[in-house]
Write an enzyme that holds these catalytic residues in place. Structure first.
Site, PDB file in Angstrom:
ATOM      1  CE  LYS A  43     -11.916 -16.155 -44.802  1.00  0.00           C
ATOM      2  NZ  LYS A  43     -11.251 -17.136 -43.925  1.00  0.00           N
ATOM      3  CG  ASP A  70     -12.940 -20.179 -44.129  1.00  0.00           C
ATOM      4  OD1 ASP A  70     -13.282 -21.284 -44.577  1.00  0.00           O
ATOM      5  OD2 ASP A  70     -11.903 -19.584 -44.488  1.00  0.00           O
ATOM      6  CE  LYS A  72      -9.728 -22.795 -45.546  1.00  0.00           C
ATOM      7  NZ  LYS A  72     -10.058 -21.466 -45.008  1.00  0.00           N
ATOM      8  CG  ASP A  75     -13.158 -35.663 -38.175  1.00  0.00           C
ATOM      9  OD1 ASP A  75     -12.977 -36.887 -38.354  1.00  0.00           O
ATOM     10  OD2 ASP A  75     -12.832 -35.074 -37.137  1.00  0.00           O
ATOM     11  CB  THR A 131      -6.250 -19.680 -52.973  1.00  0.00           C
ATOM     12  OG1 THR A 131      -6.487 -19.310 -51.617  1.00  0.00           O
ATOM     13  CG2 THR A 131      -7.563 -19.737 -53.707  1.00  0.00           C
ATOM     14  NE  ARG A 222      -2.738 -12.463 -45.699  1.00  0.00           N
ATOM     15  CZ  ARG A 222      -2.045 -13.507 -46.112  1.00  0.00           C
ATOM     16  NH1 ARG A 222      -0.850 -13.746 -45.593  1.00  0.00           N
ATOM     17  NH2 ARG A 222      -2.521 -14.326 -47.038  1.00  0.00           N
TER      18      ARG A 222
END
Ligand code: C5P
Length: 246
Positions: A43, A70, A72, A75, A131, A222
């Site tokens: 990603k 990604d 996101k 607009d 999340t 992570r």
């Protein structure tokens, strides 16, 4: 094999894990080099893309990875139509946008991608609620509906408007599968193997639980990229995925 797991389509359990490279370009390239032959999906998010630019997608594709871009998108529809077309022209396999942008924005993104007439069409996944949000945060930004109700509303809206799938927390997948059936691709971040740090994620689950709940693919950042031995961490996640899928 779980019908909803992406591996049910591809036959490869590795395809269920998307490793999030949220780091500067040099570190991302070095992580990608290590992950060749292990991970199949990476990603690329804003941290990496804004610094490295579209060339990073090309480089990672050359190494054989599938890419979830990604960005996101959120607009006005006209801008998102152009942004989705530009993003898809990198050849990214999957692109994210915010369902909160509304039906016209989601439709505009689909139109922007379709207009490219690419042989391999970039699929879209719509983010419901990040999340990192919990009910309290949602209330603080002025959304009074409970988080689970808001997630259902946004998910239905995005799919009805043409998005190919959704991004949601593992805790919401089960309900969304009931609501929308087995076909949408559902990608879940907030995945934490037992014993690893939650960081800023609020609504978390283990890889096995997320898949059992109906996730197609898991985004793991992570817990893989932030440890001394990313390959061992990836393999531990894969083992958990394989256990569930066999
Ligand atoms: O490091 P960690 O496993 O928390 O990474 C999760 C990744 O998933 C991050 O790149 C984050 O931007 C992304 N994400 C998320 N929640 C969403 C959508 C995407 O955490 N709803």
């Amino acid at each position: 094999m779980l019908e909803t797991a992406y591996a049910a389509q591809t036959g490869n359990p590795r395809d269920c894990i998307i490793v999030a490279l949220d780091c500067p370009p040099a570190e991302a390239i070095s992580l990608a080099d290590k992950l060749v032959g292990h991970a199949t999906w990476l990603k690329v998010g804003m941290t990496l893309f804004y610094k490295a630019g579209p060339v990073i997608i090309e480089e990672l594709h050359k190494q054989g990875f599938n890419i979830f871009l990604d960005l996101k998108l959120y607009d006005i529809p006209h801008q998102v139509e152009g942004a989705a077309a530009s993003a898809a022209s990198t050849g990214a396999d999957l692109l994210s946008l915010h369902a909160l942008g509304g039906p016209t924005m989601v439709q505009a993104a689909q139109a922007g991608i379709a207009a490219l007439k690419q042989e391999k069409v970039t699929e879209t996944v719509a983010i419901t609620i990040l999340t990192s949000f919990d009910n309290e945060t949602l209330e603080r930004v002025g959304i009074e509906k409970p988080l689970d109700v808001e997630v259902d509303t946004l998910a239905s809206l995005a799919i009805e408007s043409g998005a190919n799938g959704l991004v949601c927390s593992p805790q919401e997948v089960g309900k969304l599968r009931e609501l929308l059936g087995t076909s949408p691709r559902i990608v879940t971040p907030g995945v934490r193997p037992a014993g690893t740090a939650a960081g800023d994620q609020s609504r978390i689950a283990t890889p096995a639980d997320a898949l059992m709940a109906g996730a197609s693919q898991l985004v793991i950042g992570r817990p893989i990229t932030g440890v001394a031995d990313p390959i061992a961490a990836f393999d531990a996640c894969l083992k958990e995925v394989e256990e569930v899928l066999k």
